[in-house]
Design a protein around this motif. Structure first.
Motif, PDB file in Angstrom:
ATOM      1  N   UNK A 125       0.778  -1.395   0.265  1.00  0.00           N
ATOM      2  CA  UNK A 125      -0.039  -0.037  -0.016  1.00  0.00           C
ATOM      3  C   UNK A 125       0.546   1.224  -0.420  1.00  0.00           C
ATOM      4  N   UNK A 126       0.233   2.755   0.499  1.00  0.00           N
ATOM      5  CA  UNK A 126       0.756   3.665   0.880  1.00  0.00           C
ATOM      6  C   UNK A 126       1.247   4.413   2.377  1.00  0.00           C
ATOM      7  N   UNK A 127       2.563   4.528   2.431  1.00  0.00           N
ATOM      8  CA  UNK A 127       2.853   5.016   3.798  1.00  0.00           C
ATOM      9  C   UNK A 127       3.735   5.968   2.890  1.00  0.00           C
ATOM     10  N   UNK A 128       3.909   6.750   4.468  1.00  0.00           N
ATOM     11  CA  UNK A 128       4.366   8.194   4.422  1.00  0.00           C
ATOM     12  C   UNK A 128       6.614   7.360   4.260  1.00  0.00           C
ATOM     13  N   UNK A 129       6.859   8.501   4.047  1.00  0.00           N
ATOM     14  CA  UNK A 129       8.756   8.539   4.802  1.00  0.00           C
ATOM     15  C   UNK A 129       9.355   8.464   5.398  1.00  0.00           C
ATOM     16  N   UNK A 130       9.968   7.347   6.295  1.00  0.00           N
ATOM     17  CA  UNK A 130       9.645   6.892   7.331  1.00  0.00           C
ATOM     18  C   UNK A 130       8.620   6.387   8.632  1.00  0.00           C
ATOM     19  N   UNK A 131       8.005   5.304   7.838  1.00  0.00           N
ATOM     20  CA  UNK A 131       6.551   5.081   8.626  1.00  0.00           C
ATOM     21  C   UNK A 131       7.056   3.603   7.898  1.00  0.00           C
ATOM     22  N   UNK A 132       5.985   3.039   7.777  1.00  0.00           N
ATOM     23  CA  UNK A 132       6.170   0.885   8.373  1.00  0.00           C
ATOM     24  C   UNK A 132       5.031   0.029   7.448  1.00  0.00           C
ATOM     25  N   UNK A 168      11.123   6.831   0.153  1.00  0.00           N
ATOM     26  CA  UNK A 168      10.640   7.510  -1.388  1.00  0.00           C
ATOM     27  C   UNK A 168      11.598   6.216  -2.233  1.00  0.00           C
ATOM     28  N   UNK A 169      12.745   6.129  -2.019  1.00  0.00           N
ATOM     29  CA  UNK A 169      13.206   5.039  -3.230  1.00  0.00           C
ATOM     30  C   UNK A 169      12.931   3.710  -3.574  1.00  0.00           C
ATOM     31  N   UNK A 170      12.127   3.258  -2.230  1.00  0.00           N
ATOM     32  CA  UNK A 170      12.472   2.169  -2.493  1.00  0.00           C
ATOM     33  C   UNK A 170      10.413   1.648  -1.794  1.00  0.00           C
ATOM     34  N   UNK A 171      10.404   2.284  -3.047  1.00  0.00           N
ATOM     35  CA  UNK A 171       8.308   1.965  -4.285  1.00  0.00           C
ATOM     36  C   UNK A 171       9.192   1.149  -5.447  1.00  0.00           C
ATOM     37  N   UNK A 172       8.867   0.412  -5.076  1.00  0.00           N
ATOM     38  CA  UNK A 172       8.723  -0.679  -5.888  1.00  0.00           C
ATOM     39  C   UNK A 172       7.118  -2.204  -5.867  1.00  0.00           C
ATOM     40  N   UNK A 173       7.716  -2.702  -6.511  1.00  0.00           N
ATOM     41  CA  UNK A 173       6.109  -4.057  -6.298  1.00  0.00           C
ATOM     42  C   UNK A 173       7.800  -4.855  -5.764  1.00  0.00           C
ATOM     43  N   UNK A 174       7.076  -5.602  -4.752  1.00  0.00           N
ATOM     44  CA  UNK A 174       7.583  -6.873  -3.920  1.00  0.00           C
ATOM     45  C   UNK A 174       7.198  -7.944  -4.590  1.00  0.00           C
ATOM     46  N   UNK A 175       7.977  -8.786  -3.766  1.00  0.00           N
ATOM     47  CA  UNK A 175       7.336  -9.367  -4.579  1.00  0.00           C
ATOM     48  C   UNK A 175       8.147 -12.027  -3.714  1.00  0.00           C
ATOM     49  N   UNK A 184       4.087   1.720  -1.775  1.00  0.00           N
ATOM     50  CA  UNK A 184       4.314   3.442  -2.585  1.00  0.00           C
ATOM     51  C   UNK A 184       5.238   3.744  -0.834  1.00  0.00           C
ATOM     52  N   UNK A 185       5.652   5.066  -1.502  1.00  0.00           N
ATOM     53  CA  UNK A 185       6.353   5.709  -0.315  1.00  0.00           C
ATOM     54  C   UNK A 185       6.518   6.854  -0.709  1.00  0.00           C
ATOM     55  N   UNK A 186       6.030   7.888  -0.410  1.00  0.00           N
ATOM     56  CA  UNK A 186       5.860   8.881  -0.667  1.00  0.00           C
ATOM     57  C   UNK A 186       6.616   9.804   0.611  1.00  0.00           C
ATOM     58  N   UNK A 187       6.981  10.983  -0.195  1.00  0.00           N
ATOM     59  CA  UNK A 187       7.909  11.601   0.728  1.00  0.00           C
ATOM     60  C   UNK A 187       7.467  12.945   1.052  1.00  0.00           C
TER      61      UNK A 187
END
Length: 131
Positions: free
Chosen positions: A10-17, A91-98, A128-131
């Motif tokens: 899902x969507x999380x803010x930078x610094x989140x988990x 944010x740079x860890x936004x990706x599709x995780x498999x 998705x990691x938002x900045x």
């Protein structure tokens, strides 16, 4: 044939988990090494974390060097789930995780860092990691 289904993205803010989970169609604890990979937009797939059976009820965990201390892989639910706890996301860890599985023979608990070492793959889940 093992079927794998990821959840928890899902969507999380930078610094989140976020905590990702991979549900397998059969008990994988002592039969398969399990791994998490990710593919960011425009980049190649990369290894995130993995786990291999080391005998009895123990397993080893290994991580990409850049992720140590922030990500934790674990197994549960009678060997049918593998979780990836991700903390302090960037944010740079936004990706599709498999999620992936590799048949493991007895005594072979070596880390599997390459995608080519895995036979079964889930469909992937967006993080998705938002900045």
């Amino acid at each position: 044939q093992v079927q794998l289904v990821e959840s928890g993205g899902g969507l999380v803010q930078a610094g989140g988990s976020l905590r990702l989970s991979c549900a397998a169609s059969e008990d994988t604890f002592s039969s398969y090494s399990m791994g998490w990979f990710r593919r960011a937009p425009g980049k190649e797939r990369e290894f995130v974390a993995g786990t291999s059976w080391r005998g009895a009820f123990t397993y080893g965990a290994y991580y990409a060097d850049s992720l140590k201390g922030r990500f934790t892989i674990s197994r549960g639910n009678a060997g049918k789930t593998v979780a990836l706890q991700m903390n302090n996301l960037k944010p740079e860890e936004t990706a599709v995780y498999y999620c992936a599985a590799a048949k493991q023979t007895y005594g072979d608990s070596r880390p599997r860092l390459l995608g080519s070492e895995y036979t079964y793959w889930g469909q992937g889940i967006q993080v998705t990691v938002s900045s």
